[in-house]
Design a protein around this motif. Structure first.
Motif, PDB file in Angstrom:
ATOM      1  N   PHE A   1      36.564  15.272  66.411  1.00  0.00           N
ATOM      2  CA  PHE A   1      35.485  14.695  67.209  1.00  0.00           C
ATOM      3  C   PHE A   1      36.003  14.211  68.568  1.00  0.00           C
ATOM      4  N   LEU A   2      37.248  13.729  68.594  1.00  0.00           N
ATOM      5  CA  LEU A   2      37.828  13.363  69.893  1.00  0.00           C
ATOM      6  C   LEU A   2      37.860  14.564  70.828  1.00  0.00           C
ATOM      7  N   SER A   3      38.216  15.711  70.250  1.00  0.00           N
ATOM      8  CA  SER A   3      38.332  16.909  71.081  1.00  0.00           C
ATOM      9  C   SER A   3      36.980  17.375  71.603  1.00  0.00           C
ATOM     10  N   ARG A   4      35.891  16.867  71.010  1.00  0.00           N
ATOM     11  CA  ARG A   4      34.550  17.256  71.471  1.00  0.00           C
ATOM     12  C   ARG A   4      34.107  16.415  72.677  1.00  0.00           C
ATOM     13  N   ILE A   5      34.837  15.321  72.960  1.00  0.00           N
ATOM     14  CA  ILE A   5      34.361  14.407  74.001  1.00  0.00           C
ATOM     15  C   ILE A   5      34.150  15.097  75.348  1.00  0.00           C
ATOM     16  N   PRO A   6      35.128  15.872  75.843  1.00  0.00           N
ATOM     17  CA  PRO A   6      34.922  16.452  77.180  1.00  0.00           C
ATOM     18  C   PRO A   6      33.645  17.283  77.277  1.00  0.00           C
ATOM     19  N   ALA A   7      33.375  18.074  76.240  1.00  0.00           N
ATOM     20  CA  ALA A   7      32.188  18.928  76.281  1.00  0.00           C
ATOM     21  C   ALA A   7      30.922  18.078  76.321  1.00  0.00           C
ATOM     22  N   VAL A   8      30.876  17.063  75.468  1.00  0.00           N
ATOM     23  CA  VAL A   8      29.676  16.232  75.397  1.00  0.00           C
ATOM     24  C   VAL A   8      29.518  15.421  76.685  1.00  0.00           C
ATOM     25  N   GLN A   9      30.656  15.009  77.245  1.00  0.00           N
ATOM     26  CA  GLN A   9      30.639  14.232  78.478  1.00  0.00           C
ATOM     27  C   GLN A   9      29.969  15.011  79.608  1.00  0.00           C
ATOM     28  N   GLU A  10      30.172  16.323  79.581  1.00  0.00           N
ATOM     29  CA  GLU A  10      29.557  17.135  80.633  1.00  0.00           C
ATOM     30  C   GLU A  10      28.091  17.418  80.363  1.00  0.00           C
ATOM     31  N   GLY A  11      27.565  16.802  79.331  1.00  0.00           N
ATOM     32  CA  GLY A  11      26.143  16.956  79.077  1.00  0.00           C
ATOM     33  C   GLY A  11      25.820  18.101  78.139  1.00  0.00           C
ATOM     34  N   GLN A  12      26.861  18.777  77.641  1.00  0.00           N
ATOM     35  CA  GLN A  12      26.575  19.833  76.672  1.00  0.00           C
ATOM     36  C   GLN A  12      26.318  19.182  75.320  1.00  0.00           C
ATOM     37  N   SER A  13      25.459  19.792  74.548  1.00  0.00           N
ATOM     38  CA  SER A  13      25.344  19.344  73.164  1.00  0.00           C
ATOM     39  C   SER A  13      25.636  20.549  72.292  1.00  0.00           C
ATOM     40  N   ILE A  14      26.129  20.247  71.107  1.00  0.00           N
ATOM     41  CA  ILE A  14      26.521  21.334  70.224  1.00  0.00           C
ATOM     42  C   ILE A  14      25.477  21.452  69.133  1.00  0.00           C
ATOM     43  N   THR A  15      24.940  22.639  68.949  1.00  0.00           N
ATOM     44  CA  THR A  15      23.897  22.848  67.962  1.00  0.00           C
ATOM     45  C   THR A  15      24.261  24.037  67.091  1.00  0.00           C
ATOM     46  N   ALA A  16      23.969  23.916  65.815  1.00  0.00           N
ATOM     47  CA  ALA A  16      24.150  25.055  64.926  1.00  0.00           C
ATOM     48  C   ALA A  16      23.184  24.873  63.781  1.00  0.00           C
ATOM     49  N   ALA A  17      22.669  25.977  63.277  1.00  0.00           N
ATOM     50  CA  ALA A  17      21.681  25.878  62.210  1.00  0.00           C
ATOM     51  C   ALA A  17      22.064  26.755  61.038  1.00  0.00           C
ATOM     52  N   VAL A  18      21.804  26.235  59.849  1.00  0.00           N
ATOM     53  CA  VAL A  18      21.916  27.045  58.646  1.00  0.00           C
ATOM     54  C   VAL A  18      20.543  27.002  58.009  1.00  0.00           C
ATOM     55  N   ARG A  19      19.976  28.181  57.754  1.00  0.00           N
ATOM     56  CA  ARG A  19      18.635  28.189  57.177  1.00  0.00           C
ATOM     57  C   ARG A  19      18.691  27.664  55.762  1.00  0.00           C
ATOM     58  N   TRP A  20      17.719  26.822  55.460  1.00  0.00           N
ATOM     59  CA  TRP A  20      17.723  26.249  54.116  1.00  0.00           C
ATOM     60  C   TRP A  20      16.383  26.518  53.445  1.00  0.00           C
ATOM     61  N   ILE A  21      15.321  25.825  53.899  1.00  0.00           N
ATOM     62  CA  ILE A  21      13.991  26.089  53.356  1.00  0.00           C
ATOM     63  C   ILE A  21      13.106  26.390  54.557  1.00  0.00           C
ATOM     64  N   PRO A  22      13.284  27.556  55.160  1.00  0.00           N
ATOM     65  CA  PRO A  22      12.553  27.804  56.410  1.00  0.00           C
ATOM     66  C   PRO A  22      11.042  27.740  56.239  1.00  0.00           C
ATOM     67  N   SER A  23      10.558  28.056  55.025  1.00  0.00           N
ATOM     68  CA  SER A  23       9.107  28.058  54.854  1.00  0.00           C
ATOM     69  C   SER A  23       8.523  26.663  55.007  1.00  0.00           C
ATOM     70  N   LEU A  24       9.327  25.641  54.789  1.00  0.00           N
ATOM     71  CA  LEU A  24       8.841  24.268  54.948  1.00  0.00           C
ATOM     72  C   LEU A  24       9.339  23.660  56.256  1.00  0.00           C
ATOM     73  N   GLY A  25      10.000  24.451  57.066  1.00  0.00           N
ATOM     74  CA  GLY A  25      10.532  23.911  58.317  1.00  0.00           C
ATOM     75  C   GLY A  25      11.752  23.044  58.107  1.00  0.00           C
ATOM     76  N   ILE A  26      12.411  23.218  56.967  1.00  0.00           N
ATOM     77  CA  ILE A  26      13.595  22.401  56.695  1.00  0.00           C
ATOM     78  C   ILE A  26      14.835  23.286  56.793  1.00  0.00           C
ATOM     79  N   ASP A  27      15.629  23.037  57.794  1.00  0.00           N
ATOM     80  CA  ASP A  27      16.879  23.772  57.954  1.00  0.00           C
ATOM     81  C   ASP A  27      17.996  22.780  58.177  1.00  0.00           C
ATOM     82  N   PHE A  28      19.176  23.187  57.764  1.00  0.00           N
ATOM     83  CA  PHE A  28      20.329  22.307  57.945  1.00  0.00           C
ATOM     84  C   PHE A  28      20.839  22.516  59.372  1.00  0.00           C
TER      85      PHE A  28
END
Lengths: 958, 112
Positions: free
Chosen positions: A45-72
């Motif tokens: 998480f320390l290594s993520r600081i520079p990226a987040v500091q520049e305003g980037q956010s990290i997103t990733a999705a794993v489909r879980w129950i897409p029919s209910l709009g619930i994804d991890f």
């Protein structure tokens, strides 16, 4: 899957692996295996600081129950990263500390680390999840792991009480929060937090927004122990101290703050949010700090201190929400500074409170008590601990040069800023804000000094201590010292944090304001001139010192507040009366009479089913397609009805059993009439074996008594039976009259030969199309037979059931004694008969795939041949002729069936796929061989095994 | 035919329920047995009766009766055999241990 998902899952995986690992390496403390986990995550998480500091956010999705709009979906922005760093950083220190705190030889350390890791994973999940439902799941998981950790010393009554209390209160809040989430979903149609924030403007005037806000705040306030829900936190101090330091001061209780901060973009900008968050925060601040003064237990004092400090941060989040109102004007930066202060104080609190909890743990560990009335003069014995305590307490009190000083100054500045607000009735009330803030801080100063000086200075009272005090081992000193060092470093160089952690976090809490004005400025100066807030701090020190001197004389300070009427009493009383009420309600209908329960069930069945059928207009009778009926069939039906009706009137067991058997045989006849040869065969054999079994079993049971019932009872029974009968008749009529959709049977009929190579569709369905059902079915049979075996064999050790009534053994005879005169004839006839039945059963088994028969029928017939054998020749002789353990046969059958299923994996086909082909064999001619036959063989063996196990077990016992 | 069958099924259910509500364990077991028979016939009746030849494709008939309920019933017969046997042994052992087969006397403790 991304690295972020892996980061959340790593603690869970470790939690599973740790017990295995530590059982392999017994000599080392389990903590050493755990430690790399959070440390690694912290580095990540320390290594993520520079990226987040520049305003980037990290997103990733794993489909879980897409029919209910619930994804991890995971989402790492400034706010999430800040919490993730707190969780993993403090987590590493706490694990290190706990290695020395928990004695490997005395405590269940494996269990401790499993719970701790579960918590760590869940808490990471809370702060990194973007999906509300996933967040909720992790949220409740933190409550559960907290429950387990508080109750770690579960033999103590106080531990269990504290655990239950924390669980009830936080889970109650969690449910409220879930309802709030669902309301948000109703408004926006999404569970994704980012998408909801994106629609914040669209739902700003929605009618459901206020209820959703209240419910979510309820979740946040219960979790963050805000008044009046704070009562669980002091009781949670029964947990081991590392847990208190970690969950109940640094991380879990901050989940509520996280929630408020996370939803600020949705709710902030309105008067309700501002007043609720600031109001509850300020009140908790004063109340918590006032109650902390009165505590004599170090950890209880720290618990109330945590309530108060969380209130402080909460109120800052409330102050800062005004920035959303002033968005776009020049004033917003001034209000947004409150959010920066909240974030900064959140970090600082985790640092100094963590250090103080660890110090309290050391004191407890090395002296055997946490009662400050017994402590004193420890400075000479524990100089290092004292140093850490000094830094922690001064930082908590808000004294320079420590980090707490800076955030406290920022808090005052924000409170003073409130004086300038002229909206939301603030003109009238704003003067209260700095006053309340100042009062709370005086109390904070006072209890910090009490904590420090009453423990470490004054006179040592060695007679009141359980152990001779001495300095703690290095491993226990290291974590609080690291935290103390951080308190100093961040106090002197606050700008280390300003743009690395604070600014990105503020950016997530106030996204709209920033998009308007670019980067948010975070200015933290150690020396900010002779400002009003500095004078407030000086006044605090003065007032606090006077109160400290007067402490022993002022009862308002050192006596418990309101002994009788308290929130705890309300909680206890409420819980007790709830329990009593539900007990009374339950006792009213749970009378212990099974018949009474059956009456409830059946009445409900009649009413519910009847009303549903009427309500959906399902009683339609269409007589047009009915089959015709011959006189013969009418006679069979009449015989069946007569036999059935006669059963209740039968006076002897034998008659009742035979009448039931007659019903069974009539049903067999119906199967023949209705073109179901397989069923007729099966039913016939089962009926025969069953009647044997009935007679075997009831040889010794008492005579049937006439039921002596009063008329009212009898009438009820007749009414209910008649009701069920009529209802079922109507259902049968309407079910055969109409069909809502096409049957899937046509598919089976069409494909039975093409895909499965069998002409007996019923058998093909059993072994091929629905093979999985059959596999489970023979397992159920196996379980039933083992149950019977266990009942008889294990029950043999008398008294095992712990039954009070001494059993009068009704049995006069102990073995089956067949009438001697029949012996010779029976034996002679059976020799031939058994052979014929056996061969016929094998024929039926083999023919099954194309003609009536199959594994079930073959197995049952073989079993009945064996039953006949044991009847004719006696149990002893037949076991000598056939020395087989039938439980093994059953197991073998199950194994064959299972392996046939697994075998299809070798051909890359799903479980239980079958293949077939035709072969030319000498003598037998062309022959179809399907793997389904192998499966059927498993069924056959299992059925033989099960039936014989049952019969032999019962036969031997009687 | 369906009308008559439905009536038969109703009688089987009614008698089965009546037996289940009685005190004696033996009657209860016989009651479940009758209920099972009722269910089997109900399943069969629901899919219409005598609509074709038995579901043996060797018969080369134009229409066959529905094979699906038959498969279900076959499963059910065997399972109910296992369950009924279990009931028996339970009843038998209960009587042996407690000396009664009267449900009213088989109540648990008040504070269990």
């Amino acid at each position: 899957m991304s690295l972020l998902h892996a980061a959340i899952l790593l603690p869970f995986i470790l939690a599973v692996g740790i017990p295995l690992l530590s059982s392999l390496l017994r000599s080392a403390h389990t903590g050493w295996f755990v430690l790399p986990g959070p440390a690694l995550l912290f580095a990540y998480f320390l290594s993520r600081i520079p990226a987040v500091q520049e305003g980037q956010s990290i997103t990733a999705a794993v489909r879980w129950i897409p029919s209910l709009g619930i994804d991890f979906t995971v989402y790492l922005d400034g706010l999430g990263l800040l919490f993730a760093l707190l969780i993993t950083g403090l987590g590493s220190l706490v694990v290190l500390y706990s290695i020395f705190y928990l004695d490997k030889s005395k405590e269940a350390v494996d269990r401790f680390y499993v719970y701790l890791l579960l918590f760590m994973g869940a808490m990471l999940g809370v702060v990194i999840s973007d999906n509300l439902m996933v967040l909720y799941g992790f949220w409740e998981f933190t409550s559960i792991s907290s429950f387990l950790l508080i109750a770690f010393w579960h033999r103590r009554e106080r531990s269990r009480y504290g655990a239950l209390k924390s669980m009830l209160i936080t889970v109650f809040g969690g449910f409220a929060m879930l309802a709030g989430f669902i309301l948000l979903y109703l408004m926006t149609g999404t569970f994704s937090i980012r998408e909801i924030i994106g629609q914040a403007d669209a739902i700003a005037n929605h009618a459901l927004l206020l209820p959703a806000m209240l419910l979510i705040l309820l979740g946040a306030f219960t979790k963050s122990a805000q008044f009046p829900f704070h009562i669980w936190l002091p009781d949670a101090m029964e947990a081991p101290t590392p847990v208190s330091a970690y969950l109940h001061s640094a991380t879990m209780v901050k989940a509520g703050l996280y929630l408020v901060a996370r939803f600020s973009p949705v709710f902030a900008g309105g008067a309700e949010w501002f007043w609720l968050v600031s109001g509850f925060g300020l009140f908790s601040l004063v109340y918590g700090s006032y109650r902390a003064i009165k505590q004599t237990d170090l950890k209880a004092l720290l618990a109330f201190s945590t309530v108060s400090q969380l209130g402080l941060i909460m109120s800052l989040l409330g102050f800062g929400s005004a920035a959303a109102y002033y968005s776009g004007t020049g004033d917003y930066q001034l209000y947004a500074a409150a959010i920066a202060a909240a974030v900064f104080h959140l970090i600082n609190h985790a640092i100094f409170k963590g250090a103080l909890f660890m110090v309290a743990g050391i004191v407890d560990h090395e002296t055997g008590t946490r009662d400050i009335r017994k402590l004193g003069g420890l400075m000479a014995f524990m100089p290092v601990t004292f140093s850490a305590a000094l830094i922690g307490a001064f930082s908590l009190a808000g004294l320079p040069p420590f980090n707490g000083f800076l955030s406290k100054e920022m808090f005052f500045r924000a409170a003073l800023q409130m004086l300038r607000m002229d909206i939301w009735n603030m003109q009238t009330w704003s003067v209260l804000f700095p006053v309340v803030a100042w009062t709370g801080s005086v109390f904070t100063f006072l209890y910090s000094m009490l904590l420090l000086f009453r423990t470490f200075t004054g006179k040592l009272q060695p007679d009141k201590l359980e152990k001779k005090p001495h300095e703690a081992p290095l491993g226990m000193l290291l974590p609080p010292l690291v935290l103390g060092l951080l308190a100093v470093v961040f106090g002197l160089f606050p700008n280390l944090l300003a743009y690395t952690l604070i600014e990105p976090a503020v950016a997530s809490i106030l996204p709209r304001e920033l998009s308007a004005a670019g980067k948010f400025k975070v200015d933290i100066y150690f020396w900010h001139g002779w400002t009003a807030e500095l004078f407030m701090t000086i006044a605090i020190v003065a007032a606090g010192t006077i109160l400290y001197k007067l402490y022993r004389r002022l009862t308002v300070l050192n006596r418990p507040l309101l002994r009788r009427i308290s929130l705890n009493a309300a909680y206890d009383g409420g819980l007790r009366s709830l329990e009593m009420a539900s007990q009374r309600l339950t006792n009213a209908y749970m009378t212990g009479s099974v018949r009474r329960y059956l009456i409830y069930i059946l009445t409900f069945f009649i009413v519910a089913l009847g009303l549903t059928m009427i309500g959906s207009d399902a009683f339609r009778f269409d007589t047009s397609g009915y089959a015709d009926m011959s006189a013969y069939e009418a006679a069979v039906a009449a015989a069946l009805i007569l036999a059935a009706v006669a059963v209740p009137f039968a006076r002897s067991r034998l008659t009742a059993i035979i009448l039931t058997g007659a019903v069974g045989y009539m049903v067999t006849l119906f199967f023949v009439l209705f073109r179901a040869p397989d069923l007729a065969l099966t039913q016939m054999i089962v009926e025969t074996v069953s009647v044997t079994l009935f007679l075997l079993c009831f040889y010794h049971l008492p005579k049937l008594r006439r039921e002596k019932l009063n008329v009212r009872f009898k009438l009820t029974h007749v009414l209910i039976s008649a009701g069920v009968g009529i209802l079922v008749t109507l259902i049968a009529l309407s079910a055969s009259g109409s069909r809502a959709f096409d049957s899937i049977s046509d598919y089976y009929l069409a494909e039975s030969y093409n895909s499965a190579g069998g002409r007996n569709v019923v058998n093909v369905i059993l072994v091929d199309f629905r093979g999985f059902d059959t596999l489970l079915e023979i397992m159920v049979l196996g379980i039933a037979s083992l149950g019977i075996y266990a009942l008889i064999k294990l029950g043999a050790d008398s008294g095992a059931g712990g039954l009070q009534t001494p059993a009068p053994r009704p049995a006069k005879q102990t073995s089956i004694r067949l009438p001697a005169s029949n012996d010779v004839i029976l034996r002679t006839v059976s020799k031939g008969a058994i052979t014929i039945i056996l061969f016929y059963s094998w024929y039926l088994f083999y023919a099954g795939h194309h003609n009536p028969g199959g594994g079930f029928i073959g197995g049952l017939l073989t079993a009945s041949a064996l039953v006949l054998m044991s009847m004719a020749f006696g149990m002893k002789l037949s076991t000598r002729i056939l020395p087989v353990d039938f439980r093994r046969v059953m197991a073998l059958g199950l194994l064959v069936a299972l392996l046939t299923g697994i075998g299809s994996f070798a051909f890359d086909a799903p479980f239980l796929s079958h293949a077939y082909d035709y072969f030319d064999l000498p003598l037998l001619g062309e022959i179809g061989l399907a793997t389904a036959v192998l499966f059927d063989l498993g069924v056959y063996l299992a059925v033989v095994g099960v039936t014989m196990t049952i019969i032999y077990t019962i036969g031997r016992d009687i | 035919m369906e009308l008559f069958m439905s009536l038969t099924i109703g009688v089987l259910f009614a008698v089965g329920v009546y037996l289940i509500l009685s005190k004696s364990l033996l009657r209860i077991i016989l009651g479940t047995s009758l209920l099972t028979q009722g269910v089997h016939l109900l399943l069969l009746t629901m899919s219409r009766l005598k609509t074709g030849a038995p579901p043996l494709l060797g018969e080369k008939a134009d229409a066959y009766v529905d094979p699906l309920p038959q498969a279900l019933i076959l499963t059910s017969i065997v399972i109910s055999f296992g369950v009924t046997s279990f009931f028996f042994v339970l009843a038998y052992k209960a009587y042996q241990k407690l000396g009664t087969d009267n449900m009213e006397e088989l109540r648990g403790d008040e504070h269990e």
